[in-house]
Design a protein around this motif. Sequence first.
Motif, PDB file in Angstrom:
ATOM      1  N   THR A 145       0.832  -1.248   0.017  1.00  0.00           N
ATOM      2  CA  THR A 145      -0.061  -0.029  -0.017  1.00  0.00           C
ATOM      3  C   THR A 145       0.914   1.397  -0.086  1.00  0.00           C
ATOM      4  OG1 THR A 145      -0.187   0.290   2.189  1.00  0.00           O
ATOM      5  CG2 THR A 145      -1.702  -1.221   1.411  1.00  0.00           C
ATOM      6  N   VAL A 146       0.258   2.494  -0.177  1.00  0.00           N
ATOM      7  CA  VAL A 146       0.905   3.570  -0.074  1.00  0.00           C
ATOM      8  C   VAL A 146       1.553   4.043   1.149  1.00  0.00           C
ATOM      9  CG1 VAL A 146      -1.083   5.253   0.193  1.00  0.00           C
ATOM     10  CG2 VAL A 146       0.921   6.034  -0.888  1.00  0.00           C
ATOM     11  N   ASP A 147       0.940   3.362   2.039  1.00  0.00           N
ATOM     12  CA  ASP A 147       1.346   3.626   3.661  1.00  0.00           C
ATOM     13  C   ASP A 147       2.762   2.886   3.836  1.00  0.00           C
ATOM     14  OD1 ASP A 147      -0.879   4.995   4.455  1.00  0.00           O
ATOM     15  OD2 ASP A 147      -1.889   3.194   5.059  1.00  0.00           O
ATOM     16  N   HIS A 148       3.069   1.649   3.147  1.00  0.00           N
ATOM     17  CA  HIS A 148       4.297   1.202   3.204  1.00  0.00           C
ATOM     18  C   HIS A 148       5.284   2.297   2.582  1.00  0.00           C
ATOM     19  CE1 HIS A 148       1.858  -2.702   3.209  1.00  0.00           C
ATOM     20  NE2 HIS A 148       2.607  -2.715   4.449  1.00  0.00           N
ATOM     21  N   ALA A 149       4.955   2.514   1.258  1.00  0.00           N
ATOM     22  CA  ALA A 149       5.984   3.446   0.722  1.00  0.00           C
ATOM     23  C   ALA A 149       6.094   4.817   1.365  1.00  0.00           C
ATOM     24  CB  ALA A 149       5.177   3.637  -0.940  1.00  0.00           C
ATOM     25  N   ASP A 150       5.214   5.354   1.937  1.00  0.00           N
ATOM     26  CA  ASP A 150       5.446   6.532   2.737  1.00  0.00           C
ATOM     27  C   ASP A 150       6.370   6.521   4.031  1.00  0.00           C
ATOM     28  OD1 ASP A 150       3.884   8.158   1.211  1.00  0.00           O
ATOM     29  OD2 ASP A 150       2.000   7.921   2.446  1.00  0.00           O
ATOM     30  N   ARG A 151       6.160   5.143   4.576  1.00  0.00           N
ATOM     31  CA  ARG A 151       6.943   4.963   5.915  1.00  0.00           C
ATOM     32  C   ARG A 151       8.515   4.649   5.311  1.00  0.00           C
ATOM     33  NH1 ARG A 151       8.141  -0.270   8.626  1.00  0.00           N
ATOM     34  NH2 ARG A 151       8.678   0.190  10.805  1.00  0.00           N
ATOM     35  N   ALA A 152       8.635   3.781   4.460  1.00  0.00           N
ATOM     36  CA  ALA A 152       9.820   3.701   3.843  1.00  0.00           C
ATOM     37  C   ALA A 152      10.605   5.205   3.604  1.00  0.00           C
ATOM     38  CB  ALA A 152      10.027   2.821   2.823  1.00  0.00           C
ATOM     39  N   VAL A 153      10.046   5.987   2.895  1.00  0.00           N
ATOM     40  CA  VAL A 153      10.551   7.244   2.598  1.00  0.00           C
ATOM     41  C   VAL A 153      10.942   7.921   3.751  1.00  0.00           C
ATOM     42  CG1 VAL A 153      10.271   9.516   1.419  1.00  0.00           C
ATOM     43  CG2 VAL A 153       9.693   7.115  -0.012  1.00  0.00           C
ATOM     44  N   SER A 154       9.901   7.991   4.829  1.00  0.00           N
ATOM     45  CA  SER A 154      10.048   8.815   5.859  1.00  0.00           C
ATOM     46  C   SER A 154      11.210   8.241   6.977  1.00  0.00           C
ATOM     47  CB  SER A 154       8.733   8.814   6.730  1.00  0.00           C
ATOM     48  OG  SER A 154       8.671   7.403   7.387  1.00  0.00           O
ATOM     49  N   MET A 155      11.603   7.096   6.479  1.00  0.00           N
ATOM     50  CA  MET A 155      12.794   6.782   7.340  1.00  0.00           C
ATOM     51  C   MET A 155      14.007   6.637   6.487  1.00  0.00           C
ATOM     52  SD  MET A 155      10.835   3.045   8.737  1.00  0.00           S
ATOM     53  CE  MET A 155      12.238   2.592   9.975  1.00  0.00           C
ATOM     54  N   LEU A 156      14.075   7.539   5.675  1.00  0.00           N
ATOM     55  CA  LEU A 156      15.403   7.715   4.824  1.00  0.00           C
ATOM     56  C   LEU A 156      16.398   8.463   5.572  1.00  0.00           C
ATOM     57  CD1 LEU A 156      14.121   8.293   1.247  1.00  0.00           C
ATOM     58  CD2 LEU A 156      15.343   6.247   2.222  1.00  0.00           C
ATOM     59  N   PRO A 157      17.721   8.467   5.598  1.00  0.00           N
ATOM     60  CA  PRO A 157      18.616   9.259   6.359  1.00  0.00           C
ATOM     61  C   PRO A 157      18.535  10.576   6.286  1.00  0.00           C
ATOM     62  CG  PRO A 157      19.669   7.193   5.085  1.00  0.00           C
ATOM     63  CD  PRO A 157      18.393   7.240   4.698  1.00  0.00           C
ATOM     64  N   ALA A 158      18.571  11.457   7.285  1.00  0.00           N
ATOM     65  CA  ALA A 158      18.306  13.029   7.094  1.00  0.00           C
ATOM     66  C   ALA A 158      19.313  13.728   6.138  1.00  0.00           C
ATOM     67  CB  ALA A 158      18.266  13.469   8.600  1.00  0.00           C
ATOM     68  N   HIS A 159      20.510  13.089   5.922  1.00  0.00           N
ATOM     69  CA  HIS A 159      21.463  13.627   5.314  1.00  0.00           C
ATOM     70  C   HIS A 159      21.162  13.713   3.608  1.00  0.00           C
ATOM     71  CE1 HIS A 159      22.998   9.775   5.087  1.00  0.00           C
ATOM     72  NE2 HIS A 159      23.730  10.035   3.877  1.00  0.00           N
ATOM     73  N   LEU A 160      20.319  12.901   3.255  1.00  0.00           N
ATOM     74  CA  LEU A 160      20.151  12.622   1.898  1.00  0.00           C
ATOM     75  C   LEU A 160      19.371  14.063   1.381  1.00  0.00           C
ATOM     76  CD1 LEU A 160      18.961   9.072   1.418  1.00  0.00           C
ATOM     77  CD2 LEU A 160      20.876   9.943   1.009  1.00  0.00           C
ATOM     78  N   GLU A 161      19.844  14.441   0.113  1.00  0.00           N
ATOM     79  CA  GLU A 161      19.375  15.501  -0.643  1.00  0.00           C
ATOM     80  C   GLU A 161      17.996  15.225  -1.024  1.00  0.00           C
ATOM     81  OE1 GLU A 161      22.033  17.138  -3.218  1.00  0.00           O
ATOM     82  OE2 GLU A 161      23.616  17.620  -1.928  1.00  0.00           O
ATOM     83  N   ALA A 162      17.139  16.408  -1.362  1.00  0.00           N
ATOM     84  CA  ALA A 162      15.890  16.082  -1.956  1.00  0.00           C
ATOM     85  C   ALA A 162      16.003  15.291  -3.285  1.00  0.00           C
ATOM     86  CB  ALA A 162      15.119  17.517  -2.316  1.00  0.00           C
ATOM     87  N   SER A 163      16.981  15.549  -4.086  1.00  0.00           N
ATOM     88  CA  SER A 163      17.205  14.869  -5.270  1.00  0.00           C
ATOM     89  C   SER A 163      17.345  13.464  -5.090  1.00  0.00           C
ATOM     90  CB  SER A 163      18.185  15.437  -6.162  1.00  0.00           C
ATOM     91  OG  SER A 163      19.632  15.470  -5.468  1.00  0.00           O
TER      92      SER A 163
END
Length: 251
Positions: A145-163
Motif C-alpha cells: 500500500t501507499v502507507d508502506h511506501a510513505d513509511r519507507a521514505v520517511s525513514m530515509l537518512p536525514a542527510h540525503l538531499e531532496a534529489s
Amino acid sequence: MRLRGKTWTARLSLGEAGRCTFSLPTCRTEQEANARLQVLAELAGRLLAAGQIVVGVPLLEQAAAREGTALRDVRLAIDQLCKGEARPRSSGDTTFAEFAERVLSGQLAEQYPLHVKPLRHPEQYRHKLNHVLGVLGPVPLPRFTVDHADRAVSMLPAHLEASSRQGIAKVIHRILALATYPARIIANNPLPRGWVPKADNNKAKSSLYPDEDERLMAAVDIPLSYRIYYGFLIREGMRADDASSQPHGAT
C-alpha cells in the motif's frame, strides 16, 4: 514463431490461459527457436491435459528462457505439477524484494523484451533500493500500500538531499509499475499520481560570458586573491568546495 529485433519469440494458444508469447533469449537461430517451440508445445500439452495450464504458465516462461540443468529442473517441476505432487508458488506470494531482483538482474527484460529494456546501470538502482528494502523488501506485492511506501521514505537518512529522495521514490514507483504491467502480479500501482516528490534544483547552472569575466578580472575594488580564485573556478570548471579542498601547490 517470430524474430523481434534480435530475440526470437514463440506464441502458443493455451486454452483457458489464452494466447501467450514467450521470449526465447537463448535461441540464436531459427532452428534453435523452432526446437524450443516444440519443447514448449510438448510441455504445454501436458499441462493442458492435467488441467494445470493456468498455474503452469510461469513454468513455461522459465522453460522458454533456460538451458541445460535449469531447463531440466523446470521439466521436473512440470512433471510434479501434472502428477499433483506440487503446486507452483502463487505470484501473490512474490515480495517487493523478490520482484525488484527480477528487474535488477535483467530477468524481467529477458522475459518481456518488447516492454522492458535492460538497465544500463543496475548498480545505481540497487544502491537506491538498499535504502528502503529493510522496510519494503518483505511486503508481498498484492498487499503493498501507499502507507508502506510513505513509511519507507520517511525513514530515509536525514542527510540525503531532496534529489536523492526523489530518485529513490522513482525507483520504488518503477518497480511497482512493472509489477502491474507487464508482470501482472498486481492489478494497479498502489502509488497515486503525484506521489513521487518534486526536488528543488537550486544548483547553479549559469556562467560568466567572456566580457563579464574580463570586467570581473579588471575590477580593482575586488581583492586580487578573490579575482584569482574566481578566475580559477571559471577556467577550470570546478565547484567552489572542490577548489577550496585542493592542497597548496596543486596544479
